[in-house]
Motif scaffolding. Sequence first.
Motif, PDB file in Angstrom:
ATOM      1  N   VAL A 234      45.316  98.214  31.086  1.00  0.00           N
ATOM      2  CA  VAL A 234      45.080  99.196  30.033  1.00  0.00           C
ATOM      3  C   VAL A 234      43.800  98.775  29.318  1.00  0.00           C
ATOM      4  CG1 VAL A 234      45.884 100.120  27.828  1.00  0.00           C
ATOM      5  CG2 VAL A 234      47.483  99.885  29.741  1.00  0.00           C
ATOM      6  N   PHE A 235      42.848  99.705  29.216  1.00  0.00           N
ATOM      7  CA  PHE A 235      41.604  99.450  28.485  1.00  0.00           C
ATOM      8  C   PHE A 235      41.692 100.140  27.131  1.00  0.00           C
ATOM      9  CE2 PHE A 235      40.389  98.827  32.886  1.00  0.00           C
ATOM     10  CZ  PHE A 235      39.594  97.693  32.811  1.00  0.00           C
ATOM     11  N   THR A 236      41.298  99.427  26.090  1.00  0.00           N
ATOM     12  CA  THR A 236      41.337 100.033  24.757  1.00  0.00           C
ATOM     13  C   THR A 236      40.268  99.423  23.859  1.00  0.00           C
ATOM     14  OG1 THR A 236      42.711 100.469  22.819  1.00  0.00           O
ATOM     15  CG2 THR A 236      43.096  98.377  23.928  1.00  0.00           C
ATOM     16  N   ASP A 237      39.831 100.233  22.866  1.00  0.00           N
ATOM     17  CA  ASP A 237      38.981  99.673  21.808  1.00  0.00           C
ATOM     18  C   ASP A 237      39.808  99.477  20.542  1.00  0.00           C
ATOM     19  OD1 ASP A 237      39.296 102.213  20.799  1.00  0.00           O
ATOM     20  OD2 ASP A 237      37.226 102.836  21.104  1.00  0.00           O
ATOM     21  N   TRP A 238      41.109  99.671  20.647  1.00  0.00           N
ATOM     22  CA  TRP A 238      42.079  99.458  19.575  1.00  0.00           C
ATOM     23  C   TRP A 238      41.972 100.480  18.448  1.00  0.00           C
ATOM     24  CZ3 TRP A 238      45.766  96.418  21.170  1.00  0.00           C
ATOM     25  CH2 TRP A 238      45.462  95.398  22.068  1.00  0.00           C
ATOM     26  N   ARG A 239      41.084 101.470  18.600  1.00  0.00           N
ATOM     27  CA  ARG A 239      40.921 102.454  17.516  1.00  0.00           C
ATOM     28  C   ARG A 239      41.663 103.739  17.870  1.00  0.00           C
ATOM     29  NH1 ARG A 239      34.863 103.184  15.946  1.00  0.00           N
ATOM     30  NH2 ARG A 239      34.519 103.171  18.179  1.00  0.00           N
ATOM     31  N   GLY A 240      42.126 104.434  16.883  1.00  0.00           N
ATOM     32  CA  GLY A 240      42.732 105.742  17.101  1.00  0.00           C
ATOM     33  C   GLY A 240      44.105 105.641  17.730  1.00  0.00           C
ATOM     34  N   PRO A 241      44.729 106.779  17.952  1.00  0.00           N
ATOM     35  CA  PRO A 241      46.103 106.783  18.457  1.00  0.00           C
ATOM     36  C   PRO A 241      46.202 106.419  19.939  1.00  0.00           C
ATOM     37  CG  PRO A 241      45.310 109.036  18.131  1.00  0.00           C
ATOM     38  CD  PRO A 241      44.256 108.125  17.577  1.00  0.00           C
ATOM     39  N   ASP A 242      45.115 106.664  20.716  1.00  0.00           N
ATOM     40  CA  ASP A 242      45.209 106.460  22.171  1.00  0.00           C
ATOM     41  C   ASP A 242      44.353 105.296  22.665  1.00  0.00           C
ATOM     42  OD1 ASP A 242      46.797 108.678  22.217  1.00  0.00           O
ATOM     43  OD2 ASP A 242      45.239 110.030  23.006  1.00  0.00           O
ATOM     44  N   ALA A 243      44.851 104.655  23.724  1.00  0.00           N
ATOM     45  CA  ALA A 243      44.032 103.687  24.452  1.00  0.00           C
ATOM     46  C   ALA A 243      42.993 104.464  25.258  1.00  0.00           C
ATOM     47  CB  ALA A 243      44.909 102.858  25.368  1.00  0.00           C
ATOM     48  N   ASN A 244      41.937 103.778  25.716  1.00  0.00           N
ATOM     49  CA  ASN A 244      40.877 104.477  26.458  1.00  0.00           C
ATOM     50  C   ASN A 244      41.333 104.897  27.848  1.00  0.00           C
ATOM     51  OD1 ASN A 244      39.755 102.849  24.328  1.00  0.00           O
ATOM     52  ND2 ASN A 244      37.748 103.457  25.083  1.00  0.00           N
ATOM     53  N   ALA A 245      42.050 104.005  28.563  1.00  0.00           N
ATOM     54  CA  ALA A 245      42.445 104.364  29.935  1.00  0.00           C
ATOM     55  C   ALA A 245      43.565 103.457  30.448  1.00  0.00           C
ATOM     56  CB  ALA A 245      41.241 104.261  30.867  1.00  0.00           C
ATOM     57  N   LEU A 246      44.365 104.051  31.322  1.00  0.00           N
ATOM     58  CA  LEU A 246      45.413 103.305  32.049  1.00  0.00           C
ATOM     59  C   LEU A 246      45.004 103.292  33.513  1.00  0.00           C
ATOM     60  CD1 LEU A 246      48.381 102.298  32.655  1.00  0.00           C
ATOM     61  CD2 LEU A 246      49.067 104.709  32.596  1.00  0.00           C
ATOM     62  N   TRP A 247      44.816 102.104  34.083  1.00  0.00           N
ATOM     63  CA  TRP A 247      44.426 101.991  35.502  1.00  0.00           C
ATOM     64  C   TRP A 247      45.646 101.502  36.278  1.00  0.00           C
ATOM     65  CZ3 TRP A 247      38.934 100.549  37.333  1.00  0.00           C
ATOM     66  CH2 TRP A 247      37.966 101.118  36.504  1.00  0.00           C
ATOM     67  N   ARG A 248      46.084 102.300  37.272  1.00  0.00           N
ATOM     68  CA  ARG A 248      47.228 101.888  38.096  1.00  0.00           C
ATOM     69  C   ARG A 248      46.760 101.704  39.534  1.00  0.00           C
ATOM     70  NH1 ARG A 248      50.846 105.801  38.623  1.00  0.00           N
ATOM     71  NH2 ARG A 248      52.656 104.482  38.934  1.00  0.00           N
ATOM     72  N   LYS A 249      47.022 100.506  40.072  1.00  0.00           N
ATOM     73  CA  LYS A 249      46.664 100.194  41.464  1.00  0.00           C
ATOM     74  C   LYS A 249      47.981 100.036  42.213  1.00  0.00           C
ATOM     75  CE  LYS A 249      42.632  97.734  39.628  1.00  0.00           C
ATOM     76  NZ  LYS A 249      41.299  97.889  40.185  1.00  0.00           N
ATOM     77  N   GLU A 250      48.311 101.055  43.028  1.00  0.00           N
ATOM     78  CA  GLU A 250      49.608 101.068  43.705  1.00  0.00           C
ATOM     79  C   GLU A 250      49.468 100.632  45.155  1.00  0.00           C
ATOM     80  OE1 GLU A 250      51.962 104.856  42.361  1.00  0.00           O
ATOM     81  OE2 GLU A 250      49.842 105.362  42.622  1.00  0.00           O
ATOM     82  N   ARG A 251      50.420  99.817  45.583  1.00  0.00           N
ATOM     83  CA  ARG A 251      50.481  99.456  47.000  1.00  0.00           C
ATOM     84  C   ARG A 251      51.086 100.643  47.738  1.00  0.00           C
ATOM     85  NH1 ARG A 251      52.056  93.580  49.285  1.00  0.00           N
ATOM     86  NH2 ARG A 251      52.253  94.289  51.413  1.00  0.00           N
ATOM     87  N   VAL A 252      50.475 101.070  48.844  1.00  0.00           N
ATOM     88  CA  VAL A 252      50.953 102.287  49.513  1.00  0.00           C
ATOM     89  C   VAL A 252      51.101 102.093  51.021  1.00  0.00           C
ATOM     90  CG1 VAL A 252      49.996 103.928  47.845  1.00  0.00           C
ATOM     91  CG2 VAL A 252      48.564 103.148  49.734  1.00  0.00           C
TER      92      VAL A 252
END
Length: 420
Positions: A208-226
């Motif tokens: 999870v990437f965030t700048d800690w500001r505001g209600p939302d984090a910047n991005a959720l990165w999911r790396k799934e094994r497939v």
Amino acid sequence: MTRTNWAGNLTYQARDLHRAADIAQVQEIVAGARKLRVLGSRHSFSAIADCSDAQLSLEQMNRVIALDAGASRVRVEGGIRYGDLAPALQARGLALANLASLPHISVVGAAATATHGSGSETGNLATAVTAMDIVNASGDVVRLSREADGDSFAGAAVGLGALGPVVGLTLEVEPTYDVRQTVYAGLSHDVLATEFEAIFASAKSVSVFTDWRGPDANALWRKERVTSDTPAPLSEAFGATAARHAMHPLPGGAAGDCTEQLGRAGPWHERLPHFRMEFTPSNGAEIQAEFFVPREEAARAIAALRPHGERLAPILMISEIRTIAGDDLWLSPAHRGPQVAFHFTFHRDWEAIRAVLPAIEASLAPFGALPHWGKVTTMAPDRIARHFPRLEAFRDLARSFDPEGKFRNDFLDRMVFGTA
Ligand SMILES: Cc1cc2nc3c(=O)[nH]c(=O)nc-3n(C[C@H](O)[C@H](O)[C@H](O)COP(=O)(O)OP(=O)(O)OC[C@H]3O[C@@H](n4cnc5c(N)ncnc54)[C@H](O)[C@@H]3O)c2cc1C
């Protein structure tokens, strides 16, 4: 000529830089040295690889020595980088359990500082090591293995370069696998805290990437094994929406520098790092700090960090949150069990960083925060030492390889031996 680490925040004090192309040369250099530290790929932000006298590069020792698919083991030389090793493994149908955010770092340098990727079920990169060949201060090659030397091996695996040059390393490998990477926007900080375990267990590797500001984090990165019959990626996850175009961890960064996203499956080594091997940053112009907290404290630690958002804004490029499985390695922060890691990429302004770090560290202190060995901190060494019950045993192990302190530097004297 002055030499610096990769990010340029540190000018090495070491006068000489030796280079060795084989074990005999390493032995000769060790025998003739007064003080010596091995230099990996120079990616540490702390002074861990520096020396008052001389450094030794094993850059030319970058070969795969032996690959035993049957035994699930690969043996490499002490200067190899993940970016060299991973394609060689893939070509033989093999893989590593995890990788860090970039493939440019050396394998031994990563293990030496407990470098990690993300994965609630996956240990840091040192947990893949099964044997090490170390040149001790007398110039002898000593082999330590997980099977034969159990306890002292657990001490040596995250060795901070204190035992001597690691000239060979054996790693556990597994059959190759595919991973797909999907980035989601709009994950709320509240959901991140309340559903922390589920979010990080939802894929092999989650950031999870965030700048800690505001209600939302910047991005959720999911790396799934497939595999071929894994259903299509979710278009929504934990209230966040899958991005329709590739993203960079830094807002406005060039997505072309990143490994392929948009849910397109590909080999493990071309998805697990965030950045492509072909993309070689000329200069980091950044300084990183990172703190490990036992995972059960994740929600409270997130609540403690959120109020820092506005104050950090002028110097913070981005924060990344990752998870790491527990292990038994003496100097790994995860010896305490599963960890969450809170990472901060700052602009390269040490004075400004030094002004805010103590507040972040104080907010995380109630949860037993520990810093990354390769990144910056203002935490007092005795507060760090308190969380490593095997520290005295590590000092004894290091002395048994190096009685006169040939491989000691200011960083080790201060952070490990408590003598500076
Ligand atoms: C852009 C960037 C991204 C990063 N991403 C991550 C990440 O995703 N996860 C994470 O946990 N960390 C990350 N780091 C931190 C980095 O992984 C660690 O600092 C790591 O130790 C760097 O390895 P190196 O080979 O550059 O070693 P150096 O920084 O050169 O040295 C580190 C230590 O390893 C020792 N060492 C190196 N080679 C040997 C050897 N052959 N024998 C004995 N000792 C040796 C050195 O003496 C020193 O003590 C990142 C750093 C940068 C700059």
